[in-house]
Design a protein around this motif. Sequence first.
Motif, short mmCIF file in Angstrom:
data_model
loop_
_atom_site.label_atom_id
_atom_site.label_comp_id
_atom_site.label_asym_id
_atom_site.label_seq_id
_atom_site.Cartn_x
_atom_site.Cartn_y
_atom_site.Cartn_z
N ASP A 12 1.65 31.10 56.61
CA ASP A 12 1.88 32.36 55.50
C ASP A 12 1.76 31.84 54.12
OD1 ASP A 12 2.12 33.63 57.78
OD2 ASP A 12 4.49 34.19 57.53
N LEU A 13 1.44 30.67 53.83
CA LEU A 13 1.42 30.16 52.35
C LEU A 13 0.15 30.28 51.80
CD1 LEU A 13 4.02 27.16 52.35
CD2 LEU A 13 4.40 29.30 51.19
N LEU A 14 -0.13 30.60 50.77
CA LEU A 14 -1.43 30.89 49.85
C LEU A 14 -1.19 29.78 48.85
CD1 LEU A 14 -2.29 34.66 49.79
CD2 LEU A 14 -3.08 32.86 51.59
N TRP A 15 -2.27 28.93 48.53
CA TRP A 15 -2.22 28.03 47.37
C TRP A 15 -2.48 28.92 46.07
CZ3 TRP A 15 0.74 24.21 48.19
CH2 TRP A 15 0.61 23.52 49.64
N THR A 16 -1.89 28.71 44.95
CA THR A 16 -2.22 29.19 43.59
C THR A 16 -2.23 28.09 42.53
OG1 THR A 16 0.11 29.99 42.97
CG2 THR A 16 -1.13 31.53 44.61
N SER A 17 -2.29 28.83 41.34
CA SER A 17 -2.31 27.78 40.08
C SER A 17 -0.73 27.78 39.63
CB SER A 17 -3.04 28.34 39.19
OG SER A 17 -2.95 29.51 38.74
N GLY A 18 0.05 28.53 40.39
CA GLY A 18 1.35 28.37 39.63
C GLY A 18 2.18 29.53 40.03
N ALA A 19 3.36 29.53 39.81
CA ALA A 19 4.03 30.95 40.10
C ALA A 19 3.79 32.16 39.31
CB ALA A 19 5.72 30.71 39.73
N THR A 20 3.02 31.90 38.14
CA THR A 20 2.39 33.27 37.36
C THR A 20 1.42 34.02 38.20
OG1 THR A 20 3.06 32.21 35.11
CG2 THR A 20 1.45 33.89 35.06
N GLU A 21 0.57 32.94 38.56
CA GLU A 21 -0.54 33.48 39.64
C GLU A 21 -0.15 34.11 40.86
OE1 GLU A 21 -4.07 31.04 40.52
OE2 GLU A 21 -4.44 32.39 42.11
N ALA A 57 10.87 32.78 43.26
CA ALA A 57 11.66 31.72 43.56
C ALA A 57 11.31 30.50 42.82
CB ALA A 57 11.72 31.58 45.03
N ALA A 58 10.83 30.68 41.67
CA ALA A 58 10.23 29.30 40.80
C ALA A 58 11.53 28.36 40.33
CB ALA A 58 9.44 29.68 39.49
N GLN A 59 12.60 29.21 39.87
CA GLN A 59 13.77 28.29 39.70
C GLN A 59 14.66 27.98 40.91
OE1 GLN A 59 14.61 27.12 36.86
NE2 GLN A 59 12.80 28.09 35.58
N SER A 60 14.52 28.58 42.05
CA SER A 60 15.50 28.15 43.12
C SER A 60 15.04 27.28 44.21
CB SER A 60 15.99 29.58 43.64
OG SER A 60 14.99 30.26 44.42
N ALA A 61 13.73 27.48 44.37
CA ALA A 61 13.30 26.49 45.54
C ALA A 61 13.76 24.79 45.35
CB ALA A 61 11.69 26.40 45.43
N GLY A 62 14.21 24.46 46.22
CA GLY A 62 14.84 23.16 46.22
C GLY A 62 16.05 22.81 45.51
N LEU A 121 7.33 38.64 50.29
CA LEU A 121 6.56 37.54 49.58
C LEU A 121 7.52 36.93 48.72
CD1 LEU A 121 5.16 40.92 49.02
CD2 LEU A 121 3.35 39.19 48.78
N LEU A 122 7.02 35.71 48.37
CA LEU A 122 7.81 34.66 47.39
C LEU A 122 7.16 33.85 46.72
CD1 LEU A 122 11.29 33.38 48.33
CD2 LEU A 122 9.63 31.75 48.10
N SER A 123 7.19 33.58 45.49
CA SER A 123 6.48 32.90 44.57
C SER A 123 7.19 31.36 44.34
CB SER A 123 6.29 33.47 43.28
OG SER A 123 5.50 34.48 43.38
N LEU A 124 6.05 30.53 44.45
CA LEU A 124 6.84 29.19 44.08
C LEU A 124 6.06 28.39 43.03
CD1 LEU A 124 6.85 28.19 47.94
CD2 LEU A 124 9.05 28.48 46.42
N SER A 125 6.41 27.38 42.34
CA SER A 125 5.75 26.67 41.32
C SER A 125 6.23 25.28 41.69
CB SER A 125 6.30 27.14 39.81
OG SER A 125 5.82 26.41 38.95
N GLY A 154 0.93 26.12 42.65
CA GLY A 154 2.12 26.87 43.02
C GLY A 154 1.53 27.21 44.43
N ALA A 155 2.51 28.23 44.94
CA ALA A 155 2.13 29.05 46.27
C ALA A 155 2.87 30.24 46.27
CB ALA A 155 2.82 28.16 47.61
#
Length: 392
Positions: A68-77, A181-186, A199-203, A214-215
């Motif tokens: 369910d994860l797609l790679w991106t260039s960061g949380a913005t993308e 979730a850029a500030q909460s993951a981990g 849907l959930l954004s990661l950096s 990101g993803a």
Amino acid sequence: MRSPIYLDYAATTPVDPQVAARLGRHLTLAGVFGNPASTTHYFGRQAAQAVETARAEVAALINADPGDLLWTSGATEANNLALFGVMRANARKGRHLLTAKTEHKAILDICRRLERDGGTVTYLDPDPDGRIPLARIAAALRPDTVLASLMHVNNETGVIQDLAAIGALTRERGVLLHVDAAQSAGKLPIDLQTWPVDLLSLSAHKLYGPKGVGALYVRQRPVRVRLEPLLYGGGQERGLRAGTLPTHQIVAMGEAFRIAREQMAVEPARIAELRDRLWRALATLGEVTRNGHAEQCVAGILNVSFASITAEALLADVPNIAVSTGSACTSAGNEPSHVLRAMGCDAVRARGAVRFSLGRFTTVEEIDQAVQAISAAVQRLRELSPLWPSSH
Ligand SMILES: *Cc1c(COP(=O)(O)O)cnc(C)c1O
């Protein structure tokens, strides 16, 4: 002059040395440099395997299905793909999106664009402590609402939203939920097997990984979230995000997330202790207010306003302490923080706000040195200020 002290981990983190070492092994001929799409030969297959191992590491941190994860260039993308992608793919259901005034610019700017394109967006007000009340979300949902986008942890205040409860509400009302979730993951537990988040954004670079990767998590079960791609090309990432995968960046993100999972049991508690030490010391200066909910707050962030002092003057007076006014992305402008303004802070208090953010490499000595420097500067500036003493 003492060496500068970094207390701006919410803007970006240094790459963990272990992560940097892994990254370096995916560049040269001696390493795993292949194109992960070149599955006809050994080099490509090796790279593809490294990418899938990283995908599993990132998924494990948020208890998600790696598929369910797609790679991106960061949380913005990731945010762009989530919001544009979902709104475009579901235009027949409606064109209404729900978000909050306290979101990152990487959400609010997208919302402005959606509005110019004919969509409608509701921007919810938070309570004064930064939390978005569930009843306010419930009242704002409409029959044509397609998506709600709310961040897990606010990057300026550290305030945590109750995603499990919000997700239960949006799910019941048939509205998709996207979470930045850029500030909460981990830093906080995230459980996508049980949380009704779609849907959930990661950096990577907020969690000791490199910048530029990101993803986006996009749920496929029990119901597949429909998404229009933003990029077209080689069909990578199930056709949802074309472009040759940056193996070195991805492997580094995987390693950073693996280390974060290992650290989850101890690191947040250690950082919270340092943050509390910092707050206790600053509070003794008097007329210092903490912005945002004091308990529902991530470990590494402390946002405070010093009465009678602007944050700009304070920062200029302590050139050796790297902290921020508002968020890094908005501190270039002269506007007081849109987050604090939305929480009902007056312009003076918002202009006096300083964000301290601590992380993996922060030490007790650094906190004590920062307290010394800040305290001296606050006292000096207050003596010069015509506004001080403000309320005596
Ligand atoms: C840093 C940050 C972003 C942007 O992430 P990039 O990976 O730098 O694009 C988005 N949202 C939040 C909450 C952030 O803190």
